[in-house]
Each structure stands twice: as C-alpha cells, then as structure tokens.
Write a protein that holds these residues in place. Structure first.
Motif, PDB file in Angstrom:
ATOM      1  N   UNK A 120       1.195  -1.215  -0.144  1.00  0.00           N
ATOM      2  CA  UNK A 120       0.004  -0.380   0.245  1.00  0.00           C
ATOM      3  C   UNK A 120       1.096   1.656   0.334  1.00  0.00           C
ATOM      4  N   UNK A 121       1.699   1.307   0.768  1.00  0.00           N
ATOM      5  CA  UNK A 121       2.640   2.530   0.777  1.00  0.00           C
ATOM      6  C   UNK A 121       3.545   2.957  -0.338  1.00  0.00           C
ATOM      7  N   UNK A 122       4.135   1.767  -1.298  1.00  0.00           N
ATOM      8  CA  UNK A 122       4.831   1.333  -2.176  1.00  0.00           C
ATOM      9  C   UNK A 122       3.370   2.361  -3.652  1.00  0.00           C
ATOM     10  N   UNK A 123       2.820   1.636  -3.318  1.00  0.00           N
ATOM     11  CA  UNK A 123       1.750   2.170  -4.274  1.00  0.00           C
ATOM     12  C   UNK A 123       1.172   3.466  -4.146  1.00  0.00           C
ATOM     13  N   UNK A 124       1.585   3.459  -3.336  1.00  0.00           N
ATOM     14  CA  UNK A 124       0.667   5.778  -2.974  1.00  0.00           C
ATOM     15  C   UNK A 124       2.535   6.009  -3.351  1.00  0.00           C
ATOM     16  N   UNK A 125       3.262   6.141  -3.093  1.00  0.00           N
ATOM     17  CA  UNK A 125       4.321   6.495  -3.212  1.00  0.00           C
ATOM     18  C   UNK A 125       4.666   6.541  -5.292  1.00  0.00           C
ATOM     19  N   UNK A 127       1.461   6.511  -7.032  1.00  0.00           N
ATOM     20  CA  UNK A 127       0.744   7.099  -7.010  1.00  0.00           C
ATOM     21  C   UNK A 127       0.218   6.299  -8.565  1.00  0.00           C
ATOM     22  N   UNK A 128       0.046   5.107  -7.990  1.00  0.00           N
ATOM     23  CA  UNK A 128      -0.215   4.328  -8.756  1.00  0.00           C
ATOM     24  C   UNK A 128      -1.587   3.141  -7.506  1.00  0.00           C
ATOM     25  N   UNK A 129      -2.024   3.579  -6.766  1.00  0.00           N
ATOM     26  CA  UNK A 129      -3.080   2.934  -5.767  1.00  0.00           C
ATOM     27  C   UNK A 129      -4.304   2.949  -6.475  1.00  0.00           C
ATOM     28  N   UNK A 130      -4.629   3.182  -6.883  1.00  0.00           N
ATOM     29  CA  UNK A 130      -5.742   2.753  -7.927  1.00  0.00           C
ATOM     30  C   UNK A 130      -5.687   1.465  -8.718  1.00  0.00           C
ATOM     31  N   UNK A 131      -4.442   1.154  -9.175  1.00  0.00           N
ATOM     32  CA  UNK A 131      -4.159   0.251  -9.611  1.00  0.00           C
ATOM     33  C   UNK A 131      -4.262  -1.163  -8.749  1.00  0.00           C
ATOM     34  N   UNK A 132      -3.881  -0.939  -6.900  1.00  0.00           N
ATOM     35  CA  UNK A 132      -3.779  -2.089  -6.572  1.00  0.00           C
ATOM     36  C   UNK A 132      -5.228  -2.176  -5.748  1.00  0.00           C
ATOM     37  N   UNK A 133      -5.598  -0.939  -6.313  1.00  0.00           N
ATOM     38  CA  UNK A 133      -6.811  -1.461  -5.525  1.00  0.00           C
ATOM     39  C   UNK A 133      -6.532  -0.799  -3.667  1.00  0.00           C
ATOM     40  N   UNK A 134      -5.572   0.470  -3.509  1.00  0.00           N
ATOM     41  CA  UNK A 134      -5.347   0.526  -2.212  1.00  0.00           C
ATOM     42  C   UNK A 134      -6.142   1.881  -1.729  1.00  0.00           C
ATOM     43  N   UNK A 135      -6.240   1.641  -0.325  1.00  0.00           N
ATOM     44  CA  UNK A 135      -7.203   3.045   0.035  1.00  0.00           C
ATOM     45  C   UNK A 135      -5.419   4.141   0.607  1.00  0.00           C
TER      46      UNK A 135
END
Length: 347
Positions: A120-125, A127-135
C-alpha cells in the motif's frame, strides 16, 4: 499558458481547490448538506474541474515548448515528475511519521490509525494505488494517480491535435470515452482501468485547446458560469452529470473574455499559485486544528486553522514545490542540450 486565458484559468483552479477544502471542513464538522447540496459533491466536482484545467494548461505548456517527438516526451515527463511527486511523497511520509490515516474510527479526514502494509505504501509513493485498490493514506491523494496516468496519453494527444482541425474528432472521442466510463465498473476485465471513469473530464480541456479563441462573452459572466456549473452538479451529483458539465466547461472556455477586475485577478492568482500545496496540506491543517486542538477554545482552533491553511502552502511552495519545478526544468533543458549536441558530435 496563453496570457489571454491565465486570469480565467486561475479563477477556475481557485474555485476547484476551495470546493475541496469546503467539503473536508464540512465533513470534519459533520455538516452533510449546505441547503440542498450534499457537501461530498463539492469536493468531487472540484477535482473534476482540476482535471479540465490540468489537461488544458498542459496542452499550452507543450505548445509553448516548441518540442516534438522524443524530446517532447522526455521534457514533459521530467517536468511532471518533479512537479507532482515531491509534495505527494512528503504528505505520505508525514502521515506515516504521525501515524495518521484517512477516514478511520468514525472520523472524517485524518486521524490516528494503523500503518498500512508495504504494498500500500509503495503504491501510494508511485501514485498507482488505484491499480492495486489501496486506500489512500491521505485521502486527497486519490485523484493524483488519475492525473499521472493521464499524463501517459497527453503528449500523444497533443501530437495528434497540434495544428489540426480535430474538434469533431475529439467530440466523437469524448462520446466514446463516456461509454467506456459507463462500462468500466460493469465489465470485469476493466476492473483496474479506473482511469476510464475520468477520461471524459480530461478530454474537454483538449477540446478547449483546439477551439479558436473568440471572446464574445463578457468576463463578468465567467464567475457566474463556473458557479452555475457547481450548482447544477450539486443538484445531481453523479459522474455522468460531472462529465457532461466538464464538456460544457471545455466548450465555453474559449468564448469568455478575460477577467479584468484587479482584486479577483490577484486573489485568484495567489490561490492558484499555491493550490497544489493547499490541496496536499489542508487535511493536515484540519486534523491539527480540529483534532489535536479539539479541547482548546474555539477562537484558538479557528485561528490556527486559518493561519495554517494560508502559511503552510506558502512554505511548501517556496521551500519544496518551486525548487523542484526549477530542478525539473533544468534537468529537462540539460537533456535537450545533450540531444541537440549529439548530431554535431557525430558529424
């Protein structure tokens, strides 16, 4: 950006960020509606206005650069990386350091929560959190992945529309994108293609770019027009309506005269200049003033909130955002210089 449009676009960007702040303040204070308007609709429409503004401004930026092909792509992506990522990463780091999370424990906005997982942290760093469905840890960051992912297509769209009469082709593309946005949540294979939901909100900026500038409407009508769009969306706050209003905005931008009132121009320019910092930091300001200081007198909380909302974005802009923008410009210019020197060396 064309000078003739700068004041109007500053006003548009200012309204967009103020709508987002209004929503988050209202939610923190448990104000669900203002008159007939659900407060959640304000922030969403503010983001949609940002999308129209962003695509139009970036079209002007690429036109101004005078670059083509690989040089344009390299210049564009270097500048955008240094423009977007420094503040978003800072916001994530600050939230992690303070153990803050969005919308937990029944509290709207930031409050103390559990640290998310590494993915989740890496996806937000990145900016791809929508691709992994992370809040999103800081929930205003939810919109940035869509901007970043749209950046992958904007230079190619610019190359397509540059110097061509493609208005009707773009309108047809917008219609197709609206159908794709409708299909996205309904078709399993499109589950991770949530960008499709917002493409109809980016394309109107490109439509505005290719439409000849004919300022036949009074500049005094521009604020009324923008506020009218906001009101219409609050009456029916759903994405198809938002997409349609974005199209209306894109179609009409070229026909408004530029705002002349000095006070509006100055205030809009200041808010627009610091808007990204405002967007990134305002939830921290709300958390501190209305959360950490919840037991303090009202006058202190209001004073801290007002001061921090004004001061923190200025510090972020001059301390981080502006230096990073300049670094991106220098790096992009250096790459351009190397590319221009290569043929000469080879010769």
């Amino acid at each position: 950006m064309h000078k003739s449009l700068s004041a109007n676009l500053d006003f548009l960007r200012s309204v967009a960020v103020l709508l987002v702040i209004t929503q988050h303040l209202c939610r923190r204070m448990h104000v669900e509606c203002i008159a007939w308007a659900p407060t959640t609709s304000l922030g969403l429409f503010g983001v949609l206005l940002f999308f129209v503004h962003t695509s139009l401004v970036l079209m002007y930026s690429m036109e101004r650069s005078g670059l083509h092909g690989a040089l344009l792509l390299r210049d564009f992506f270097i500048r955008r990386i240094f423009r977007v990522y420094p503040l978003s990463i800072l916001a994530i780091a600050a939230a992690l350091a303070l153990h803050l999370e969005s919308d937990v424990n029944g509290i709207a906005g930031l409050s103390y929560g559990h640290l998310p997982g590494k993915v989740s942290i890496l996806s937000q760093v990145f900016l791809v959190q929508n691709l992994v469905h992370a809040k999103s840890i800081v929930n205003v960051l939810w919109s940035l992945p869509f901007e970043v992912q749209m950046y992958l297509f904007l230079p190619f769209l610019f190359a397509w529309v540059r110097g061509k009469r493609v208005f009707w082709s773009l309108l047809a593309l917008w219609t197709v994108s609206l159908l794709a946005a409708w299909a996205q949540p309904r078709v399993a294979v499109l589950d991770r293609a949530s960008l499709l939901t917002y493409v109809p909100c980016f394309l109107p900026g490109i439509i505005a770019f290719v439409t000849p500038r004919i300022p036949i409407l009074s500049s005094y009508l521009w604020p009324l027009f923008i506020f009218g769009l906001v009101v219409v969306f609050t009456i029916n706050p759903v994405m198809p309506m938002g997409s349609a209003l974005c199209l209306v905005l894109g179609l009409f931008i070229p026909y408004f005269g530029e705002i002349q009132t000095k006070a509006i121009r100055t205030i809009s320019n200041r808010i627009a200049t610091y808007s990204y910092g405002i967007y990134i930091s305002h939830q921290f300001c709300i958390w501190f003033a209305l959360g950490v200081l919840a037991a303090r007198p009202v006058w202190l909380r209001v004073g801290v909130l007002s001061t921090s909302l004004m001061v923190l974005p200025i510090i972020l802009y001059h301390g981080i955002e502006k230096p990073m923008i300049r670094t991106g410009i220098r790096l992009a210019s250096r790459w351009r210089g190397k590319a221009a020197a290569t043929p000469a060396i080879a010769a």
